[in-house]
Design a protein around this motif. Structure first.
Motif: not given
Length: 267
Positions: A35-41, A245-248, A250-254
């Motif tokens: 999740l951190e790699q994907a950019g989740v805050d 890819q799924a988490v990325a 989600y991050v992009a759409e938020v």
């Protein structure tokens, strides 16, 4: 290279810049890294673990020991995201218990902030914790720890009286010292209005796209939860080739405010 840890000050700055805050639940080291790699805050170590990991019918059975353990699993490897830990059922029923629970979640678990549910009933507790240096996140709307009292998982604040009560509680939590607020299952118009009115960031779940950020239960957005998913969630694995890819997505759409869309929103 040293990475700056996200704090409540970081989240306030994001709110001022109108940069959406991305949050997901997280319960272990492997997902923390992903999740951190994907950019989740914000990594929410939620008492939802009782349902998605332990098979419990609600969050009520989750203990402080469980929360400290899973928070530590996340915080040991987390480098950037704010680790937000739920205070479990009745762990903040008295001032003494609240201080002890917060101490364990932060000192042993490594949490950067703790979250508790409720409005008027917890104001003194929020004030007490913040006076002793504990960053606090409030939680209003649908309160999972009170599901037996309210009679199920239902949207809140749909009438004038309910909306007024949530607004009053939100303002009071901010005044008591809360640094962050989660709004769960409230009408989008109410959530957007509160996000604009409050100085502290507001993270929504089932509260429309007008909040300062979004959070989902990780297992829901990966399509791993048995049975019917909450209407406010979405299976991001359906169009992805991997969990990363799924988490990325989600991050992009938020970030772009594409999620939640109309189909995940109660008007």
């Amino acid at each position: 290279m040293t990475v700056d840890r996200i704090t409540s000050a970081t989240l306030r700055a994001m709110k001022r810049r109108r940069e959406p805050i991305v949050s997901l639940t997280c319960y272990d080291a492997a997902f923390c890294h992903l999740l951190e790699q994907a950019g989740v805050d914000v990594l929410l170590v939620g008492d939802s673990l009782g349902m998605v990991l332990q098979g419990q019918p609600s969050t009520v059975a989750v203990s402080l020991e469980h929360m400290v353990y899973h928070t530590a699993c996340v915080s040991r490897v987390g480098k950037r995201a704010l680790v937000l830990a739920d205070m479990p059922f009745l762990s903040y029923a008295t001032a003494e218990r609240a201080l002890q629970a917060a101490e364990r979640l932060m000192a042993e678990g490594g949490a950067g902030m703790v979250k508790l549910e409720g409005g008027a009933a917890v104001l003194q507790t929020v004030g007490l914790l913040t006076r002793f240096g504990v960053p606090v996140c409030g939680h209003l709307g649908l309160l999972p720890q009170s599901v037996h009292q309210i009679g199920g998982y239902r949207y809140q604040g749909r009438d004038d009286a309910g909306a007024a009560r949530i607004r009053a509680d939100a303002l009071a939590l901010q005044e008591a010292g809360a640094s962050l607020l989660v709004l769960e299952c409230v009408p989008a118009e109410l959530a957007a209005a509160l996000s604009a009115e409050l100085e502290i960031p507001v993270i929504g779940i089932g509260a429309g796209s007008g909040t300062d950020g979004q959070v989902l239960v990780l297992h829901d957005m990966l399509g791993l939860t048995p049975g019917r998913s909450p209407r406010f969630s979405r299976n991001f694995m359906a169009d992805a080739d991997s969990v990363s890819q799924a988490v990325a997505a989600y991050v992009a759409e938020v970030r772009s405010r594409a999620f939640p869309g109309p189909e995940q929103t109660l008007a």
